[in-house]
Design a protein around this motif. Structure first.
Motif, PDB file in Angstrom:
ATOM      1  N   LYS A  84      -4.230  -7.112   1.829  1.00 52.69           N
ATOM      2  CA  LYS A  84      -2.828  -6.713   1.917  1.00 52.69           C
ATOM      3  C   LYS A  84      -1.992  -7.318   0.788  1.00 52.69           C
ATOM      4  O   LYS A  84      -1.058  -6.684   0.282  1.00 52.69           O
ATOM      5  CB  LYS A  84      -2.240  -7.135   3.268  1.00 52.69           C
ATOM      6  CG  LYS A  84      -2.521  -6.175   4.419  1.00 52.69           C
ATOM      7  CD  LYS A  84      -1.814  -6.643   5.663  1.00 52.69           C
ATOM      8  CE  LYS A  84      -1.934  -5.630   6.802  1.00 52.69           C
ATOM      9  NZ  LYS A  84      -1.211  -4.377   6.524  1.00 52.69           N
ATOM     10  N   ARG A 100      -3.019  -0.908   0.520  1.00 49.32           N
ATOM     11  CA  ARG A 100      -2.612  -2.200   1.097  1.00 49.32           C
ATOM     12  C   ARG A 100      -1.859  -2.015   2.411  1.00 49.32           C
ATOM     13  O   ARG A 100      -1.896  -2.872   3.290  1.00 49.32           O
ATOM     14  CB  ARG A 100      -1.751  -2.983   0.099  1.00 49.32           C
ATOM     15  CG  ARG A 100      -2.499  -3.505  -1.113  1.00 49.32           C
ATOM     16  CD  ARG A 100      -1.728  -4.601  -1.832  1.00 49.32           C
ATOM     17  NE  ARG A 100      -0.455  -4.151  -2.353  1.00 49.32           N
ATOM     18  CZ  ARG A 100      -0.265  -3.632  -3.572  1.00 49.32           C
ATOM     19  NH1 ARG A 100      -1.291  -3.491  -4.391  1.00 49.32           N
ATOM     20  NH2 ARG A 100       0.937  -3.262  -3.969  1.00 49.32           N
ATOM     21  N   LYS A 101      -1.184  -0.875   2.549  1.00 46.23           N
ATOM     22  CA  LYS A 101      -0.420  -0.599   3.762  1.00 46.23           C
ATOM     23  C   LYS A 101      -1.302  -0.072   4.897  1.00 46.23           C
ATOM     24  O   LYS A 101      -0.869  -0.029   6.042  1.00 46.23           O
ATOM     25  CB  LYS A 101       0.668   0.436   3.461  1.00 46.23           C
ATOM     26  CG  LYS A 101       1.654   0.022   2.394  1.00 46.23           C
ATOM     27  CD  LYS A 101       2.604   1.160   2.076  1.00 46.23           C
ATOM     28  CE  LYS A 101       3.539   0.822   0.931  1.00 46.23           C
ATOM     29  NZ  LYS A 101       4.420   1.973   0.583  1.00 46.23           N
TER      30      LYS A 101
END
Length: 246
Positions: A84, A100-101
């Motif tokens: 993340k 990353r989300k």
């Protein structure tokens, strides 16, 4: 939804049952789960040791293996937090930012995305919950006790409906186990002493098992328990949540 199962390298090598339990649990909850065979280390050990620049190959490989999925789910808060916060690729930075989300720790994914607040299972033992630092302070999976704020815990919430499970209230519920990744190698004596203190709290509450969401922490505690010839065992929360109700 199409799930990419992200399994940490140490789980793959030493605790494959945790990966299998995670896979089976997500399937039971209605997910289409895939395990990309080309996945390797996320790069966290290098980054923890100050060699973030050496993780470019890990980042590129992670993107290549997981870009196609709606969500990426992992039974390890520390690996999730690393991805993340550190997944980058100069050639595909927009894609890396989007990915990353989509990375979630297992209990976070179950409670926040699937909106499941309880799971039926059977685990008739007295259990102590070890709260990992990355999960609590990085991913906000539970409330920190030093804050004057209402308590919550996503992992504990999922354990409440497990038949027979007696979840004890520890004296210092969010204290570090001392593992700290490569810290346990560079500062072995300090790491072990912290781990012994963490175990003593569980011993004082007469637990049968110590559970948690990070097998790295449990691996560290397990080593100390075995050397002390303690009857207490460790078990990942995925294995408990995947237990069958009788």
């Amino acid at each position: 939804m199409k799930i990419g199962l992200f399994i940490p390298c140490y789980v793959d090598q030493f605790y494959p049952k945790v990966g299998i339990a995670t896979y089976e649990l997500l399937q039971k909850l209605g997910c289409e789960v895939h395990f990309p065979m080309g996945q390797t280390c996320c790069g966290q050990p290098m980054a923890n040791s100050g060699y973030q620049y050496l993780t470019k190959g890990c980042d590129a490989n992670f993107i290549a293996n997981f870009a196609e999925f709606d969500y990426i789910v992992c039974p390890s808060g520390s690996c999730v937090l690393h991805v993340k916060e550190h997944l980058h690729d100069q050639k595909q930075e927009e894609l890396a930012a989007e990915m990353r989300k989509k990375v979630f720790e297992l209990t976070e994914f179950i409670t926040d995305i699937l909106k499941v607040d309880s799971i039926d299972g059977n685990f008739p033992y007295r259990v102590g919950m070890h709260v990992s630092c990355h999960g609590q302070r990085g991913l906000k999976l539970s409330q920190m006790t030093e804050l004057n704020a209402p308590f919550f815990s996503k992992p504990e919430q999922l354990l409440h409906n497990i038949k027979g499970l007696d979840l004890v209230a520890l004296s210092r519920k969010d204290e570090c186990c001392g593992f700290g990744g490569t810290f346990c190698v560079t500062e072995e004596a300090v790491s072990v002493k912290i781990g012994q203190d963490r175990i003593r709290d569980h011993e004082n509450h007469h637990v049968d098992y110590i559970t948690g969401g990070d097998m790295s922490c449990l691996m560290h505690l397990e080593g100390i328990l075995k050397r002390q010839k303690s009857p207490i065992k460790t078990i990942h929360i995925a294995e408990i949540l995947n237990s069958m109700e009788n």
